[in-house]
Design a protein around this motif. Structure first.
Motif, PDB file in Angstrom:
ATOM      1  N   ALA A 114       7.371  20.275 -31.411  1.00  0.00           N
ATOM      2  CA  ALA A 114       6.801  19.754 -30.165  1.00  0.00           C
ATOM      3  C   ALA A 114       7.298  18.345 -29.893  1.00  0.00           C
ATOM      4  O   ALA A 114       7.542  17.968 -28.732  1.00  0.00           O
ATOM      5  N   ASP A 115       7.478  17.553 -30.944  1.00  0.00           N
ATOM      6  CA  ASP A 115       7.999  16.192 -30.783  1.00  0.00           C
ATOM      7  C   ASP A 115       9.428  16.222 -30.250  1.00  0.00           C
ATOM      8  O   ASP A 115       9.802  15.455 -29.349  1.00  0.00           O
ATOM      9  N   GLU A 116      10.240  17.139 -30.793  1.00  0.00           N
ATOM     10  CA  GLU A 116      11.620  17.270 -30.320  1.00  0.00           C
ATOM     11  C   GLU A 116      11.660  17.788 -28.883  1.00  0.00           C
ATOM     12  O   GLU A 116      12.468  17.327 -28.054  1.00  0.00           O
ATOM     13  N   ALA A 117      10.736  18.744 -28.580  1.00  0.00           N
ATOM     14  CA  ALA A 117      10.681  19.278 -27.216  1.00  0.00           C
ATOM     15  C   ALA A 117      10.309  18.192 -26.217  1.00  0.00           C
ATOM     16  O   ALA A 117      10.860  18.123 -25.103  1.00  0.00           O
ATOM     17  N   LEU A 118       9.381  17.302 -26.600  1.00  0.00           N
ATOM     18  CA  LEU A 118       8.998  16.201 -25.710  1.00  0.00           C
ATOM     19  C   LEU A 118      10.166  15.245 -25.505  1.00  0.00           C
ATOM     20  O   LEU A 118      10.396  14.760 -24.388  1.00  0.00           O
ATOM     21  N   ARG A 119      10.885  14.962 -26.572  1.00  0.00           N
ATOM     22  CA  ARG A 119      12.031  14.048 -26.438  1.00  0.00           C
ATOM     23  C   ARG A 119      13.074  14.613 -25.476  1.00  0.00           C
ATOM     24  O   ARG A 119      13.577  13.902 -24.590  1.00  0.00           O
ATOM     25  N   ILE A 120      13.363  15.907 -25.628  1.00  0.00           N
ATOM     26  CA  ILE A 120      14.364  16.537 -24.750  1.00  0.00           C
ATOM     27  C   ILE A 120      13.868  16.555 -23.315  1.00  0.00           C
ATOM     28  O   ILE A 120      14.619  16.234 -22.361  1.00  0.00           O
ATOM     29  N   THR A 121      12.600  16.919 -23.109  1.00  0.00           N
ATOM     30  CA  THR A 121      12.052  16.995 -21.750  1.00  0.00           C
ATOM     31  C   THR A 121      12.017  15.619 -21.103  1.00  0.00           C
ATOM     32  O   THR A 121      12.282  15.480 -19.895  1.00  0.00           O
ATOM     33  N   ALA A 122      11.682  14.572 -21.885  1.00  0.00           N
ATOM     34  CA  ALA A 122      11.653  13.213 -21.341  1.00  0.00           C
ATOM     35  C   ALA A 122      13.043  12.784 -20.880  1.00  0.00           C
ATOM     36  O   ALA A 122      13.202  12.153 -19.816  1.00  0.00           O
ATOM     37  N   ASN A 123      14.078  13.115 -21.667  1.00  0.00           N
ATOM     38  CA  ASN A 123      15.447  12.779 -21.256  1.00  0.00           C
ATOM     39  C   ASN A 123      15.848  13.529 -19.991  1.00  0.00           C
ATOM     40  O   ASN A 123      16.476  12.960 -19.094  1.00  0.00           O
ATOM     41  N   ARG A 124      15.473  14.798 -19.921  1.00  0.00           N
ATOM     42  CA  ARG A 124      15.787  15.583 -18.725  1.00  0.00           C
ATOM     43  C   ARG A 124      15.031  15.052 -17.516  1.00  0.00           C
ATOM     44  O   ARG A 124      15.555  15.057 -16.388  1.00  0.00           O
ATOM     45  N   PHE A 125      13.791  14.563 -17.757  1.00  0.00           N
ATOM     46  CA  PHE A 125      13.011  14.018 -16.644  1.00  0.00           C
ATOM     47  C   PHE A 125      13.675  12.760 -16.087  1.00  0.00           C
ATOM     48  O   PHE A 125      13.724  12.551 -14.861  1.00  0.00           O
ATOM     49  N   LYS A 126      14.184  11.915 -16.988  1.00  0.00           N
ATOM     50  CA  LYS A 126      14.854  10.700 -16.540  1.00  0.00           C
ATOM     51  C   LYS A 126      16.103  11.014 -15.730  1.00  0.00           C
ATOM     52  O   LYS A 126      16.487  10.271 -14.815  1.00  0.00           O
ATOM     53  N   GLU A 127      16.748  12.135 -16.039  1.00  0.00           N
ATOM     54  CA  GLU A 127      17.973  12.523 -15.333  1.00  0.00           C
ATOM     55  C   GLU A 127      17.671  13.380 -14.112  1.00  0.00           C
ATOM     56  O   GLU A 127      18.589  13.844 -13.431  1.00  0.00           O
ATOM     57  N   GLY A 128      16.354  13.642 -13.886  1.00  0.00           N
ATOM     58  CA  GLY A 128      15.978  14.445 -12.719  1.00  0.00           C
ATOM     59  C   GLY A 128      16.148  15.926 -12.919  1.00  0.00           C
ATOM     60  O   GLY A 128      16.129  16.692 -11.955  1.00  0.00           O
ATOM     61  N   LEU A 129      16.280  16.368 -14.167  1.00  0.00           N
ATOM     62  CA  LEU A 129      16.481  17.797 -14.455  1.00  0.00           C
ATOM     63  C   LEU A 129      15.181  18.504 -14.836  1.00  0.00           C
ATOM     64  O   LEU A 129      15.174  19.723 -15.030  1.00  0.00           O
ATOM     65  N   ALA A 130      14.083  17.734 -15.007  1.00  0.00           N
ATOM     66  CA  ALA A 130      12.776  18.318 -15.328  1.00  0.00           C
ATOM     67  C   ALA A 130      11.730  17.667 -14.448  1.00  0.00           C
ATOM     68  O   ALA A 130      11.856  16.484 -14.077  1.00  0.00           O
ATOM     69  N   ASN A 131      10.731  18.435 -14.075  1.00  0.00           N
ATOM     70  CA  ASN A 131       9.710  17.882 -13.192  1.00  0.00           C
ATOM     71  C   ASN A 131       8.563  17.263 -14.005  1.00  0.00           C
ATOM     72  O   ASN A 131       8.520  17.346 -15.230  1.00  0.00           O
ATOM     73  N   THR A 132       7.639  16.660 -13.257  1.00  0.00           N
ATOM     74  CA  THR A 132       6.516  15.968 -13.900  1.00  0.00           C
ATOM     75  C   THR A 132       5.649  16.933 -14.709  1.00  0.00           C
ATOM     76  O   THR A 132       5.188  16.614 -15.813  1.00  0.00           O
ATOM     77  N   THR A 133       5.428  18.112 -14.176  1.00  0.00           N
ATOM     78  CA  THR A 133       4.586  19.096 -14.865  1.00  0.00           C
ATOM     79  C   THR A 133       5.168  19.452 -16.224  1.00  0.00           C
ATOM     80  O   THR A 133       4.443  19.551 -17.228  1.00  0.00           O
ATOM     81  N   ASP A 134       6.484  19.639 -16.288  1.00  0.00           N
ATOM     82  CA  ASP A 134       7.126  19.953 -17.572  1.00  0.00           C
ATOM     83  C   ASP A 134       6.909  18.839 -18.588  1.00  0.00           C
ATOM     84  O   ASP A 134       6.628  19.094 -19.774  1.00  0.00           O
ATOM     85  N   LEU A 135       7.049  17.599 -18.122  1.00  0.00           N
ATOM     86  CA  LEU A 135       6.890  16.464 -19.021  1.00  0.00           C
ATOM     87  C   LEU A 135       5.455  16.341 -19.526  1.00  0.00           C
ATOM     88  O   LEU A 135       5.206  16.120 -20.717  1.00  0.00           O
ATOM     89  N   LEU A 136       4.496  16.504 -18.610  1.00  0.00           N
ATOM     90  CA  LEU A 136       3.083  16.422 -19.002  1.00  0.00           C
ATOM     91  C   LEU A 136       2.715  17.547 -19.961  1.00  0.00           C
ATOM     92  O   LEU A 136       1.953  17.346 -20.907  1.00  0.00           O
ATOM     93  N   MET A 137       3.226  18.741 -19.715  1.00  0.00           N
ATOM     94  CA  MET A 137       2.949  19.871 -20.597  1.00  0.00           C
ATOM     95  C   MET A 137       3.529  19.632 -21.990  1.00  0.00           C
ATOM     96  O   MET A 137       2.896  19.960 -23.005  1.00  0.00           O
ATOM     97  N   ALA A 138       4.740  19.058 -22.052  1.00  0.00           N
ATOM     98  CA  ALA A 138       5.364  18.783 -23.344  1.00  0.00           C
ATOM     99  C   ALA A 138       4.561  17.742 -24.123  1.00  0.00           C
ATOM    100  O   ALA A 138       4.370  17.860 -25.345  1.00  0.00           O
TER     101      ALA A 138
END
Length: 407
Positions: free
Chosen positions: A351-375
């Motif tokens: 889950a920690d690795e998934a959050l790190r990946i999702t946070a990077n994708r969020f910064k690049e605009g490849l993941a939305n807010t909901t994905d980041l909050l869920m992670a």
């Protein structure tokens, strides 16, 4: 320190100790079957009854020929007698009381083992409450870290909205998550106080005061356990002694069919004036009494004690079987907890690795807010589940230690 304080101040421990003292007093009371009984009394009497008046003269040893005058015998007037008397009763053979004495001793030993088991149980309860308090602190720590992360996400989403990169709904979702974690954090604070109060109650200390500080929650070392319940475990020993006491009461009831032999003696002074000790006399004897038939009372008393003894033996067998079942179940539970801890630790890392990946994708605009909050919520949840697994393991280990202790 908590265990030591609890064993000194806990109310259940104190009550068990009072039970022992009461049983000891009862045991000493049955010691009357072997000790003499001494009674002293001083009696003042006055009468005009002809028979009693002449008896006073005989006891005072002052009878004269004139006292046999029929007129005086029929109308003696008022006579006084002052008597000082010492009586002694000495048991010689009372078989029912001998076995009752042995039964009282066995009952005292049973309560001694019961008190020991009570202390062991309070020790387990303290360790359990301590583990729960450790978990409460760790839960607060996890939620505090989660709240800081979510607030940072919320601020990032607000900045993106100001730049026109996200919708207002994303900001609201982030704010909802902040509110949710703040509510959980408030409950975590209350849980710390509740766990502290529970520990304080076990230690026999006044309610109120600050929450206790404890060390961090960590998995305890593996406890090697035997395959069988120790027959010398305190609760089993207590039941065994209670069974002995019951058997002694059966024998005591049976001994009531035998005669009782007791000695008695008295030494007496009689005088016609108060606080005078004119004539002395003594009386010695041995008495044998035998209650041949009491309307089947003794017979039914024996049966009642025998039924109680049979019930006690069945209870002891049941307790041993239940103890073995608890041992087998607790060992399986401990193994299950060990597996769960390993799986939860892996889930936390993932889950920690998934959050790190999702946070990077969020910064690049490849993941939305909901994905980041869920992670982020997933990581927080996995950390709490790992902590729960460790707490459950430690409590189960303490219980295994409790049920495998011998006296």
């Amino acid at each position: 320190e908590a265990v030591k304080t609890a064993l000194q101040n806990n109310s259940n421990v104190k009550m068990a100790e009072w039970d022992i003292k009461a049983a000891n007093a009862n045991f000493r009371q049955t010691g009357a079957a072997f000790l003499p009984q001494v009674n002293l009394d001083y009696t003042a009497m006055s009468t005009n009854n002809p028979l009693n008046a002449f008896g006073f003269l005989l006891q005072q040893r002052i009878v004269t020929a004139a006292d046999f005058d029929p007129a005086k015998l029929n109308d003696p007037g008022t006579s006084q007698d002052y008597s000082a008397k010492a009586e002694v009763k000495l048991p010689i053979l009372n078989m029912d009381m001998i076995y009752a004495h042995k039964g009282a001793k066995a009952q005292e030993e049973a309560l001694t083992y019961k008190a020991q088991r009570t202390r062991q149980y309070i020790e387990y309860e303290v360790k359990k409450a301590y583990s729960q308090l450790q978990f409460s602190y760790l839960a607060r720590e996890v939620l505090q870290k989660s709240l800081a992360d979510v607030k940072q996400i919320h601020q990032s989403v607000v900045n993106f909205q100001n730049q026109g990169l996200v919708q207002k709904s994303d900001v609201l979702n982030a704010q909802v998550q902040v509110n949710t974690i703040e509510t959980a954090l408030a409950k975590a604070e209350s849980n710390i106080r509740n766990a502290s109060d529970g520990l304080r109650l076990l230690m026999g200390l006044p309610m109120g005061g600050e929450a206790y500080s404890v060390d961090s929650l960590a998995q305890k070392a593996i406890l090697p356990a035997s395959e069988k319940i120790a027959p010398t475990r305190s609760d089993l020993m207590a039941l065994g002694k209670a069974l002995d006491a019951s058997n002694f009461m059966v024998k005591s009831a049976k001994m009531t069919f035998l005669p009782r032999i007791n000695a008695f003696g008295a030494y007496q002074f009689n005088d016609g004036k108060p606080l005078k000790f004119g004539a002395d006399s003594y009386l010695l004897g041995i008495n044998m009494s035998w209650n041949i038939f009491s309307g089947n009372q003794n017979k039914n008393k024996v049966r009642a004690y025998q039924f109680q003894s049979n019930r006690m033996a069945e209870e002891l067998t049941l307790q041993k079987n239940q103890g073995q079942m608890e041992l087998d179940k607790t060992k399986r539970d401990l193994n299950d907890s060990q597996v769960e801890i390993s799986k939860q630790q892996a889930s936390v890392d993932q889950a920690d690795e998934a959050l790190r990946i999702t946070a990077n994708r969020f910064k690049e605009g490849l993941a939305n807010t909901t994905d980041l909050l869920m992670a982020q919520a997933q990581l927080s949840r996995q950390k709490l589940q790992w902590a729960q697994a460790v707490m459950a393991y430690n409590i189960t280990r303490s219980y295994l230690e409790f049920i495998t202790k011998s006296e």
